[in-house]
Design an enzyme around this catalytic site. Structure first.
Site, PDB file in Angstrom:
ATOM      1  N   GLY A   1      32.564  48.405  55.614  1.00  0.00           N
ATOM      2  CA  GLY A   1      31.932  48.796  56.679  1.00  0.00           C
ATOM      3  C   GLY A   1      32.601  48.409  57.987  1.00  0.00           C
ATOM      4  O   GLY A   1      32.451  49.268  58.910  1.00  0.00           O
TER       5      GLY A   1
ATOM      6  N   GLU B   1      34.531  51.614  58.391  1.00  0.00           N
ATOM      7  CA  GLU B   1      33.357  52.635  58.757  1.00  0.00           C
ATOM      8  C   GLU B   1      33.021  52.585  60.263  1.00  0.00           C
ATOM      9  O   GLU B   1      32.862  53.262  61.103  1.00  0.00           O
ATOM     10  CB  GLU B   1      32.194  52.439  57.907  1.00  0.00           C
ATOM     11  CG  GLU B   1      32.370  53.217  56.423  1.00  0.00           C
ATOM     12  CD  GLU B   1      31.399  52.840  55.673  1.00  0.00           C
ATOM     13  OE1 GLU B   1      31.263  51.496  55.260  1.00  0.00           O
ATOM     14  OE2 GLU B   1      30.852  53.791  55.151  1.00  0.00           O
TER      15      GLU B   1
ATOM     16  N   ALA C   1      30.644  44.826  55.317  1.00  0.00           N
ATOM     17  CA  ALA C   1      29.250  44.458  55.549  1.00  0.00           C
ATOM     18  C   ALA C   1      29.049  42.868  54.975  1.00  0.00           C
ATOM     19  O   ALA C   1      29.998  42.605  54.249  1.00  0.00           O
ATOM     20  CB  ALA C   1      28.445  45.277  54.703  1.00  0.00           C
TER      21      ALA C   1
ATOM     22  N   GLU D   1      34.432  49.289  48.504  1.00  0.00           N
ATOM     23  CA  GLU D   1      33.171  48.855  47.978  1.00  0.00           C
ATOM     24  C   GLU D   1      33.106  49.399  46.609  1.00  0.00           C
ATOM     25  O   GLU D   1      32.353  48.647  45.866  1.00  0.00           O
ATOM     26  CB  GLU D   1      32.074  49.910  48.744  1.00  0.00           C
ATOM     27  CG  GLU D   1      31.750  49.706  49.993  1.00  0.00           C
ATOM     28  CD  GLU D   1      32.876  50.302  50.928  1.00  0.00           C
ATOM     29  OE1 GLU D   1      33.984  50.333  50.857  1.00  0.00           O
ATOM     30  OE2 GLU D   1      32.348  49.955  52.420  1.00  0.00           O
TER      31      GLU D   1
HETATM   32  C1  TC6 Z   1      30.558  47.095  52.630  1.00  0.00           C
HETATM   33  O1  TC6 Z   1      31.026  47.032  53.613  1.00  0.00           O
HETATM   34  C2  TC6 Z   1      29.365  47.980  52.302  1.00  0.00           C
HETATM   35  C3  TC6 Z   1      29.005  48.749  53.403  1.00  0.00           C
HETATM   36  C4  TC6 Z   1      28.007  49.693  53.253  1.00  0.00           C
HETATM   37  C5  TC6 Z   1      27.240  50.083  54.499  1.00  0.00           C
HETATM   38  C6  TC6 Z   1      26.541  49.100  54.835  1.00  0.00           C
HETATM   39  N1  TC6 Z   1      30.906  39.330  53.392  1.00  0.00           N
HETATM   40  O2  TC6 Z   1      38.301  36.023  49.988  1.00  0.00           O
HETATM   41  P1  TC6 Z   1      38.387  34.955  50.798  1.00  0.00           P
HETATM   42  C7  TC6 Z   1      33.858  35.299  52.700  1.00  0.00           C
HETATM   43  S1  TC6 Z   1      30.993  46.178  51.137  1.00  0.00           S
HETATM   44  C8  TC6 Z   1      30.388  37.978  52.969  1.00  0.00           C
HETATM   45  O3  TC6 Z   1      38.528  33.790  49.934  1.00  0.00           O
HETATM   46  P2  TC6 Z   1      40.973  35.791  51.840  1.00  0.00           P
HETATM   47  C9  TC6 Z   1      34.018  34.828  51.107  1.00  0.00           C
HETATM   48  O4  TC6 Z   1      33.115  34.633  50.360  1.00  0.00           O
HETATM   49  C10 TC6 Z   1      32.178  45.061  52.109  1.00  0.00           C
HETATM   50  N2  TC6 Z   1      31.253  37.061  52.958  1.00  0.00           N
HETATM   51  O5  TC6 Z   1      39.592  35.261  51.843  1.00  0.00           O
HETATM   52  C11 TC6 Z   1      34.795  33.466  51.540  1.00  0.00           C
HETATM   53  O6  TC6 Z   1      33.825  32.534  51.921  1.00  0.00           O
HETATM   54  P3  TC6 Z   1      33.824  31.126  51.494  1.00  0.00           P
HETATM   55  C12 TC6 Z   1      33.273  45.460  51.807  1.00  0.00           C
HETATM   56  C13 TC6 Z   1      32.678  37.599  52.882  1.00  0.00           C
HETATM   57  O7  TC6 Z   1      41.755  35.748  53.048  1.00  0.00           O
HETATM   58  C14 TC6 Z   1      35.753  33.720  52.831  1.00  0.00           C
HETATM   59  O8  TC6 Z   1      34.906  34.773  53.390  1.00  0.00           O
HETATM   60  N3  TC6 Z   1      34.217  44.661  52.053  1.00  0.00           N
HETATM   61  C15 TC6 Z   1      33.046  38.710  52.752  1.00  0.00           C
HETATM   62  O9  TC6 Z   1      41.712  35.676  50.588  1.00  0.00           O
HETATM   63  C16 TC6 Z   1      36.825  33.883  52.704  1.00  0.00           C
HETATM   64  O10 TC6 Z   1      37.416  34.925  51.800  1.00  0.00           O
HETATM   65  C17 TC6 Z   1      34.792  44.002  50.931  1.00  0.00           C
HETATM   66  O11 TC6 Z   1      34.690  44.047  49.864  1.00  0.00           O
HETATM   67  C18 TC6 Z   1      32.078  39.809  53.270  1.00  0.00           C
HETATM   68  N4  TC6 Z   1      32.343  41.278  53.205  1.00  0.00           N
HETATM   69  O12 TC6 Z   1      40.692  37.550  51.726  1.00  0.00           O
HETATM   70  C19 TC6 Z   1      36.084  42.840  51.604  1.00  0.00           C
HETATM   71  N5  TC6 Z   1      34.279  38.846  52.741  1.00  0.00           N
HETATM   72  O13 TC6 Z   1      35.319  30.690  52.239  1.00  0.00           O
HETATM   73  C20 TC6 Z   1      35.562  41.606  50.722  1.00  0.00           C
HETATM   74  C21 TC6 Z   1      34.912  37.590  52.498  1.00  0.00           C
HETATM   75  O14 TC6 Z   1      32.573  30.488  51.883  1.00  0.00           O
HETATM   76  N6  TC6 Z   1      36.633  40.663  51.055  1.00  0.00           N
HETATM   77  N7  TC6 Z   1      33.689  36.819  52.567  1.00  0.00           N
HETATM   78  O15 TC6 Z   1      34.145  31.141  49.976  1.00  0.00           O
HETATM   79  C22 TC6 Z   1      37.839  40.481  50.758  1.00  0.00           C
HETATM   80  O16 TC6 Z   1      38.294  41.282  50.179  1.00  0.00           O
HETATM   81  C23 TC6 Z   1      38.700  39.289  51.316  1.00  0.00           C
HETATM   82  O17 TC6 Z   1      37.633  38.465  51.545  1.00  0.00           O
HETATM   83  C24 TC6 Z   1      39.734  39.560  52.514  1.00  0.00           C
HETATM   84  C25 TC6 Z   1      40.103  37.977  53.037  1.00  0.00           C
HETATM   85  C26 TC6 Z   1      40.458  40.332  52.245  1.00  0.00           C
HETATM   86  C27 TC6 Z   1      38.716  39.967  53.577  1.00  0.00           C
END
Ligand code: TC6
Length: 688
Positions: free
Chosen positions: A105, A108, A66, A128
């Site tokens: 998400g 999902e 998400a 999450e």
């Molecule tokens: C969910 O899905 C809930 C669902 C419930 C149902 C609705 N959203 O980490 P990096 C940005 S909860 C918005 O440096 P990497 C991040 O802020 C979500 N932005 O890169 C950064 O922005 P900046 C479940 C996001 O290559 C840029 O992307 N998912 C999101 O080291 C690069 O990120 C997670 O928890 C996001 N979801 O790692 C995954 N994700 O450049 C969370 C990233 O402006 N993300 N950004 O600073 C990660 O674990 C890592 O970002 C990665 C990439 C493994 C995808």
């Protein structure tokens, strides 16, 4: 190829419709992406020439989840459940094609496809829990139906990113396709599904394996310590328990628990920490145009606990390290400890023996500082004494090649003064690792007055390379972390002097969520750090304990008494010493409430953090929080001291500090910044 919207394309490859998302950086499920999916699937399903549908992403990854930045905001765009319903009920097979990461998400969405294919380098997971949430788009009900309850518990409470091969073995991914050929592979797979008339598999129709009451009871028991204080792991577990109900019933449980977490303070704090860690990478005066220096070899001075731990970080990242010590036996001991650490990890099955040898193969030892002449980065980790540090840097200046980064691991000394002992202060920086340096994620990067931009930029990048969270801080006594710690320590000692027992202070801070309180911590580290028998003056409780050979866990006693398994017990001996001190100094010991202990140890930290910001020693309040969450065990579900201050309300913080200022003096005087923000009804979050 037809554009569905600015982030979604639809094209037909023969009778396969390919929906392609392109929403950098990580194809998160923003309103635009949800709209694109909705319209894309609607069009593909309506198109009579289409027999199957592939969902694929451009850029570095499949949908990474998400869009966290939309949480808590106004709801816009198509509803995710509506998108998922359309995909799952599509009369034409839907194939999700995964590269990079399919997380949260994102997974999902993939789970409502009828089939999933992935390249071997892809990873999938439901992280999450690390944002204080649970997978609220059916993930809690679908994942256990594929992988069984036990594996779902592991995945959902750890948030682990599971490699495609393992995901394939669990049935989460139906087929692996050749690296770099995802699009072709997914289209071929979709054609095969149609040609061979495979069923439209819906995960929701499957049964959950292994969901016994014993499984859940054992899992809770085994992880009680790890999950202490956190709501999300327990809520994830409850959802998996509910996955044995009919699907729609389970979904109701998921929805209810998800909403509770989403609107609660813990998830707000954990989401804040997610963005805080990423914000820390951004240095206003250092753009992408600043040149990065090559770091292909590292020298470390000092093979003690710190030097050894620091070295391991680089070895783990494949960067060769040379360690220098003064004496052969100290060097041998240091190298031996590193090997032993790796072998212990291998014995636990977390590293292959081959990898142990490979890492040790990158390590050399030396007794001559001159051997560091060809290193790109040299980190000094010797005794914490200014004269010694200056001497080392003076020598390094003569030895190191031009352009090499010269770093000190000092935890509180003046980096500018150290830099001034060289002819190249622009090359000098502080790299403050935290013990154990191979484990703790924090790296304070201390920018001196003259440190050059390339040296700062390279250090920030390096932190990421070795898996650390780098936070840029300015030169001041103790930098951000230890400076704030010191204000907590002063109050912990003062509370004991007024009548609290060390175990009372520790209990309050443990219950707040720290892994241990300050006195238990001192016992672990050793009370005799910086203490010597000759200079001991019996003027503090700590000195008296050391004089009695109660030097902490290692001597079986310190503030606490320890049994042979190192379990701590409140000590009558310590209690008597404290009472004697009070009597001798004319203090009348009093009962001190838990509330007072908490306020007097925590609020001065918030105040000190505000002073740090005022002085420009940290770039932003969230950097201060990143330091405390990653280096000092601040409970992540409370977001860090500055976030905590905001959550109490700064007016309240100021009011309580003034209350203690009246009773105990100007130590508690609120900083000007704190007063100003409170008066304006603002928080640290409002600082730009
Ligand atoms: C969910 O899905 C809930 C669902 C419930 C149902 C609705 N959203 O980490 P990096 C940005 S909860 C918005 O440096 P990497 C991040 O802020 C979500 N932005 O890169 C950064 O922005 P900046 C479940 C996001 O290559 C840029 O992307 N998912 C999101 O080291 C690069 O990120 C997670 O928890 C996001 N979801 O790692 C995954 N994700 O450049 C969370 C990233 O402006 N993300 N950004 O600073 C990660 O674990 C890592 O970002 C990665 C990439 C493994 C995808």
């Amino acid at each position: 190829m037809a554009a569905i919207n600015s982030v979604t394309d639809l094209s037909n490859e023969g009778d396969v419709a390919v929906i392609t998302l392109n929403s950098p950086p990580v194809n998160a499920l923003s309103a635009g992406v949800r709209d694109g999916l909705y319209e894309g699937f609607k069009a593909a399903i309506a198109d009579d020439s289409v027999k199957s549908i592939v969902l694929i992403c451009d850029g570095r990854t499949f949908i990474a989840g998400a869009d966290i930045s939309e949480f808590g905001g106004e709801r816009k765009g198509a509803d995710l459940p509506a998108v998922q319903d359309m995909m799952e009920n599509s009369p034409k097979p839907v194939v999700a094609a995964i590269h990079g990461t399919a997380l949260g998400g994102g997974l999902e969405v993939a789970l409502v496809a009828h089939y999933r294919v992935a390249v071997p380098s892809a990873k999938v997971g439901l992280p999450e829990v690390n944002l204080g949430l649970l997978p609220g788009a059916g993930g809690t009900q679908r994942l256990p139906r594929i992988v069984g309850a036990a594996k779902a518990l592991d995945m959902m409470t750890s948030g682990a990113h599971v490699p495609a091969k393992a995901a394939n073995a669990m049935g989460l991914v139906d087929e692996l396709v050749e690296e770099g050929k995802l699009r072709e592979g997914a289209i071929a797979f979709a054609k095969k599904v149609v040609a061979e008339n495979w069923p439209l598999k819906k995960v929701r129709d499957r049964e959950v394996a292994g969901a016994t009451p014993e499984l859940f009871a054992d899992f809770r028991k085994a992880n009680a310590r790890k999950f202490r204080g956190f709501l999300a792991p327990e809520y994830n577990i409850r959802c998996i328990e509910a996955s044995t109900l009919p699907f729609d019933e389970g979904m109701k449980v998921e929805r209810k628990l998800f909403m509770e977490l989403m609107t609660g303070p813990q998830s707000a704090a954990q989401r804040y920490v997610f963005f805080a860690e990423r914000a820390a990478n951004k240095i206003p005066d250092i753009g992408d145009d600043v040149e990065l220096l090559p770091v292909k070899s590292v020298g470390v001075i000092g093979a003690g606990t710190m030097g050894g731990g620091i070295s391991m970080n680089f070895l783990n990242a494949g960067i060769p390290v040379k360690i220098v010590e003064m004496k052969q036996d100290a060097l041998d001991r240091g190298l031996g400890v590193i090997r032993k650490n790796y072998e212990n990890t291998a014995a636990k099955g977390r590293l292959t023996l081959e990898a142990v040898e490979q890492r040790m193969g990158l390590l050399t030892g030396s007794l001559a500082l001159e051997d560091l002449a060809d290193c790109d980065l040299i980190i000094e980790a010797v005794f914490e004494n200014m004269d010694i540090k200056k001497e080392v840097f003076g020598k390094l200046d003569a030895i190191a090649k031009p352009g090499a980064i010269l770093a000190t691991n000092t935890s509180y000394l003046n980096v500018d003064e150290i830099a001034a002992s060289t002819s190249r202060p622009e090359s000098v920086i502080g790299l403050h690792f935290f013990s154990p340096a191979n484990v703790m994620r924090l790296l304070e990067i201390v920018r001196g007055d003259k440190t050059s931009k390339p040296v700062v930029a390279t250090s920030m990048k390096l932190a990421k390379t070795i898996g650390k969270v780098g936070v840029l801080v300015g030169v001041c006594n103790g930098f951000v972390g230890n400076r704030m710690l010191s204000s907590r320590q002063i109050q912990a000692q003062a509370l004991v002097a007024e009548g609290a027992m060390p175990w009372d202070v520790d209990r309050v801070l443990y219950d707040f969520g720290f892994p241990m309180g300050p006195f238990a911590m001192s016992d672990l580290a050793g009370l005799d750090i910086g203490w010597s028998k000759e200079k001991s003056s019996s003027s503090t409780i700590r000195e008296v304990l050391c004089e009695m050979d109660r030097r902490g866990q290692k001597t079986g006693a310190g503030y606490y008494d320890y049994d042979e398994k190192r379990n701590a017990k409140p000590s009558p001996v310590t209690e008597q010493i404290i009472k004697d001190f009070a009597a001798n100094s004319g203090v009348n010991p009093r009962e001190i409430s838990d509330e007072e202990i908490l306020e007097r140890t925590i609020l001065p930290m918030v105040n000190e953090g505000a002073k740090i910001l005022e002085e420009g020693k940290a770039l932003r309040a969230s950097d201060v929080d990143t330091v405390w969450v990653n280096g000092y065990g601040w409970p992540v579900y409370r977001g860090g001291p500055m976030h905590y201050g905001d959550s109490l309300g700064l007016a309240k913080v100021v009011e309580r500090l003034k209350h203690y200022q009246d009773k105990h003096g100007d130590f508690f005087k609120p900083s000007a910044l704190l007063e100003k923000l409170a008066a304006e009804g603002k928080g640290f979050k409002d600082l730009k």
